[in-house]
Structure formats: C-alpha cells, structure tokens
Design a protein around this motif. Sequence first.
Motif, PDB file in Angstrom:
ATOM      1  N   UNK A   1       0.779  -1.235   0.000  1.00  0.00           N
ATOM      2  CA  UNK A   1       0.000   0.000   0.000  1.00  0.00           C
ATOM      3  C   UNK A   1       0.803   1.273   0.000  1.00  0.00           C
ATOM      4  N   UNK A   2       2.120   1.177   0.202  1.00  0.00           N
ATOM      5  CA  UNK A   2       2.968   2.359   0.118  1.00  0.00           C
ATOM      6  C   UNK A   2       2.806   3.329   1.259  1.00  0.00           C
TER       7      UNK A   2
ATOM      8  N   UNK B   1      -6.900  -5.183  12.669  1.00  0.00           N
ATOM      9  CA  UNK B   1      -6.828  -3.904  11.970  1.00  0.00           C
ATOM     10  C   UNK B   1      -5.539  -3.799  11.169  1.00  0.00           C
ATOM     11  N   UNK B   2      -4.432  -4.238  11.766  1.00  0.00           N
ATOM     12  CA  UNK B   2      -3.135  -4.221  11.072  1.00  0.00           C
ATOM     13  C   UNK B   2      -3.185  -5.109   9.831  1.00  0.00           C
ATOM     14  N   UNK B   3      -3.707  -6.334   9.997  1.00  0.00           N
ATOM     15  CA  UNK B   3      -3.786  -7.275   8.875  1.00  0.00           C
ATOM     16  C   UNK B   3      -4.707  -6.734   7.782  1.00  0.00           C
ATOM     17  N   UNK B   4      -5.797  -6.073   8.180  1.00  0.00           N
ATOM     18  CA  UNK B   4      -6.731  -5.515   7.193  1.00  0.00           C
ATOM     19  C   UNK B   4      -6.079  -4.407   6.373  1.00  0.00           C
ATOM     20  N   UNK B   5      -5.284  -3.557   7.018  1.00  0.00           N
ATOM     21  CA  UNK B   5      -4.605  -2.469   6.300  1.00  0.00           C
ATOM     22  C   UNK B   5      -3.615  -3.041   5.285  1.00  0.00           C
ATOM     23  N   UNK B   6      -2.818  -4.006   5.733  1.00  0.00           N
ATOM     24  CA  UNK B   6      -1.856  -4.643   4.830  1.00  0.00           C
ATOM     25  C   UNK B   6      -2.595  -5.335   3.679  1.00  0.00           C
ATOM     26  N   UNK B   7      -3.704  -5.984   4.002  1.00  0.00           N
ATOM     27  CA  UNK B   7      -4.487  -6.679   2.980  1.00  0.00           C
ATOM     28  C   UNK B   7      -5.055  -5.714   1.949  1.00  0.00           C
ATOM     29  N   UNK B   8      -5.383  -4.490   2.377  1.00  0.00           N
ATOM     30  CA  UNK B   8      -5.868  -3.479   1.430  1.00  0.00           C
ATOM     31  C   UNK B   8      -4.834  -3.186   0.353  1.00  0.00           C
ATOM     32  N   UNK B   9      -3.577  -3.026   0.772  1.00  0.00           N
ATOM     33  CA  UNK B   9      -2.512  -2.805  -0.195  1.00  0.00           C
ATOM     34  C   UNK B   9      -2.303  -3.997  -1.110  1.00  0.00           C
ATOM     35  N   UNK B  10      -2.405  -5.206  -0.545  1.00  0.00           N
ATOM     36  CA  UNK B  10      -2.231  -6.420  -1.349  1.00  0.00           C
ATOM     37  C   UNK B  10      -3.363  -6.591  -2.363  1.00  0.00           C
ATOM     38  N   UNK B  11      -4.595  -6.245  -1.962  1.00  0.00           N
ATOM     39  CA  UNK B  11      -5.713  -6.350  -2.898  1.00  0.00           C
ATOM     40  C   UNK B  11      -5.586  -5.351  -4.040  1.00  0.00           C
TER      41      UNK B  11
ATOM     42  N   UNK C   1     -11.045 -14.860   5.530  1.00  0.00           N
ATOM     43  CA  UNK C   1     -12.437 -15.268   5.360  1.00  0.00           C
ATOM     44  C   UNK C   1     -13.329 -14.109   4.960  1.00  0.00           C
ATOM     45  N   UNK C   2     -13.096 -12.941   5.576  1.00  0.00           N
ATOM     46  CA  UNK C   2     -13.878 -11.749   5.232  1.00  0.00           C
ATOM     47  C   UNK C   2     -13.641 -11.347   3.779  1.00  0.00           C
ATOM     48  N   UNK C   3     -12.379 -11.414   3.337  1.00  0.00           N
ATOM     49  CA  UNK C   3     -12.034 -11.051   1.957  1.00  0.00           C
ATOM     50  C   UNK C   3     -12.678 -12.013   0.969  1.00  0.00           C
TER      51      UNK C   3
ATOM     52  N   UNK D   1      -7.317   3.968   2.089  1.00  0.00           N
ATOM     53  CA  UNK D   1      -6.127   4.689   1.654  1.00  0.00           C
ATOM     54  C   UNK D   1      -5.072   3.717   1.137  1.00  0.00           C
ATOM     55  N   UNK D   2      -4.853   2.627   1.867  1.00  0.00           N
ATOM     56  CA  UNK D   2      -3.862   1.626   1.447  1.00  0.00           C
ATOM     57  C   UNK D   2      -4.255   0.974   0.124  1.00  0.00           C
ATOM     58  N   UNK D   3      -5.572   0.816  -0.095  1.00  0.00           N
ATOM     59  CA  UNK D   3      -6.040   0.164  -1.322  1.00  0.00           C
ATOM     60  C   UNK D   3      -6.319   1.157  -2.452  1.00  0.00           C
TER      61      UNK D   3
END
Length: 440
Positions: free
Chosen positions: A79-80, A220-230, A365-367, A405-407
């Motif tokens: 996500x930069x 929350x941390x994993x979700x933010x990182x996952x946003x960038x990965x998605x 699972x949510x993703x 923002x990350x995504x």
Amino acid sequence: MLIYNRIYFFQGYIMQIADIEIKGISWPVFLGISVVVVAAMYLDALPKGMVGGFAVVMVLGFLLEYIGDRLPLIKDYLGGGPLIVIFGSALLVYSGVMPASTKAVIDTFMQADDFLTFYICALICGSILGIEARLLVKAGARYVVPLTAAVVCAALLAALVGLLAGTGWREGISYVSFPIMGGGMGAGAIPMAEILHQSNPDTALKDILSMLIPPVALGNVVAIISGGLLDKLGKAFPLLSGEGQLLKGEAPAAEDETSLPVTYTALGIGLLVSCTFMLFGRLAAMVIPGIHYYALMILSVAVFKIFHVLPRSVEQSCTVWFRFVAKYMTAPLLVGIGVTYTDLSLVIDTFSIVNTLQVIAVVLGAVLGAGLGGVLVGFHFIESAISAGLCMANMGGTGDVAVLSASRRMVLMPFAQISSRLGGAIILVLVGLVVPLLMR
C-alpha cells in the motif's frame, strides 16, 4: 572523458534533488517548514487546537507518505505511503521519539476537535453525490449479500483454525471472529464484552475485554496490509478490479476529475453542505436511537441523491471538496490514527503464531466471503472484498480510512461506513443470540 562523465552524472543527480517536491512543495521550502514545526514540538511550543494540530500532522503525514510511496517492497505490495504514515507515526510514539506534549496536541486534534468526523463527512457526502443515482440504488440493494458472506466465511475459518490449533472452534468464533468483525472498539469490542459478560458472569468484564481487544488491534493491522495487497492483486488481474467502481459493467465511480472546476466557491459550498449533512445525521439519531449517526447521514445523502433534491452545481461542489480533502487531508489524518488510535505495544504483546494465524484466517475469510458474495450479485471482486470484507474486519471509522487509503479506493467510503456501522451492529445482535448457545 571520464572526468566529464562524472561531472555530467553529478549535475544530473543534483538536478534530480533540486526537483524534489513533497505534496507540491519544493524541498527547501518544506525543509524550512519542518524545522519550525520540529522546533515547536521539542520546545513545547505547539498550541493545542487546529493550528498546532494541522501543522504537525501535515508535516509528518506528507513526509512519511513521500517516503512510503518510494520504498520498493512497501510501495509495490503493502500500500505504500499510508502504511508507513500509520505505523511510522505509531512507532514515533512507541519509541518515545515523539514528545508527550506533541502526542497530547494530536490526541486533542483527533478526539476533542474531532478531525476524524470532519474528514469522514466530507468523503461520505462527496463520494455519494458523485455517484450516478441509478448505480447507487443498484449497489445498495445488493450490498447485504457480500456483507453476510463475509461474516459467515470469517466465522468458519476462525472455527477451523481454532479447531486445528486446539484453542477450540467455539472460542475462535466468539473471541476472535466476532470481535474483529464487530466494528472496532467503542461500537464493537466494548459493548460485545458486556454482552459476553452477561452470558458468563463468572468471568470479570476486564478479563473479557483483555481477550477481545488484541484480536481487534491485530486484525486492523492485517486488514490495512491486505488493502494494499488487494490493490496489487487488482493491478495484476484487471478483470477482478473495477478501479473503485463496485458494480460491474458501469462507468467510473465518480465524474472525471478534470471535468469539475476547482473554485473557492465549490470548496466553500462542499464544506458547508458536508458538515450540514453530518449535523442532520446527528439530529436524526436523536429521533431514531440505536442507529449510528454516520449510517443516518449516509441514508440522508443517498435519498437526496436518488431524488435529485440538490442542484447539480451543489453536488459537484461536494465532489470537488471530497477530492481536495482526500488528496491533502488523508496523510495528516493517518498520522492522527497512528498516534492516537494505534497502540504498537498492544500489537507486539499479543503477537504469537496461533493468535496471528487465527486473525489472518478471519481477515482472509472476510475477503473471500465478501469478494465471492459480491461477484454473485454483480460486484467487482476487489471492491467488494475491500468494502464489505476488510471494512468489516478493521477498527471502525479509523480503520476504514486506513484500509481505503492503502487500497487507493477512497471513493468506497460510503460502503465502508455501511460495513463498519450497520455491519458492526449486526455482529452485536449475533453475539447476543449465538454466543450463549455456543458456550453452553
């Protein structure tokens, strides 16, 4: 010739440095601003309120965003800038580099001055009014499908990991999946702990909270990182992504940026109308208790859009204001989220292989649930996974801003708020109904 080449190289290098701009500000000017702000921080001269708050979060936000957007692995996969802004700011607090007086100024700016609400109401109002009314109706009517699928899949994977790890499938659902999907701390973990305490009065309320808060923070941390990965996944596989548009086969989510003139009048109208809709939501919440005023604000803006109540010029002004806030206020807000709402010590203290695997399973699972559920009703996988999945698995409003923002999909803020507010309320109802049965 060798000397000439070296001179040419150094001239080019110096010219590159001279051309550096941070958020449109030349680096010598930005350096001078930074020196003044840092001096005020360490000499305890930052005033509480907007002046001190804006100065410090803008300097830190713009600088950390610039760095994060240029770090190879971070910018390509995580996500930069947004990730570095949040966790870089949190690290400044955790390490003690940021003076306590500066943290107090930022805390006041975020909480007492309520910069978060100011930001979110601009994004909700501008992004909804920038969507075609027909698309808003179509997307809203189908949104419950990916939302439900996200909750179900997150619970199933949490139960599976709990079963395999020996911590118990019931505990995986009750103490990991539900807290993460519950809409954050104030509207999620805390009332959830009270419900669980009623079902299990032998366990102290503080002990239940101590079990719920760590998964929420780590989730929350994993979700933010996952946003960038998605976002990266969407670039690698364009068929999965709508580039911010939730519905398949439709035009871009908002009007082309160049088609809307940025004027003082438009910014002023957008600011006023956005704040007015937020106030309307608060007034409506006094009449309709039990529903968060963000949700009522979203509903009211959507109604105005669908029935074309506002003149087109006002709608466009709100879109212009939304884009200004998204461009120049996102990084400063993320500094506030990192300083005020991100406790690195809590994340570090609760880190373990089993806990981390359970949290990752819930977010995954949510993703998958939201993404696949969205595809069934005509949504793009990436946008559905982000808005109905990750924005259920983060920490409410602050998490929504960080994830979007990350995504790179701030235009999804209305749907993110639906996930956090209404989705979180649904989780609380489920906890009251399901957990007593699971814990028998």
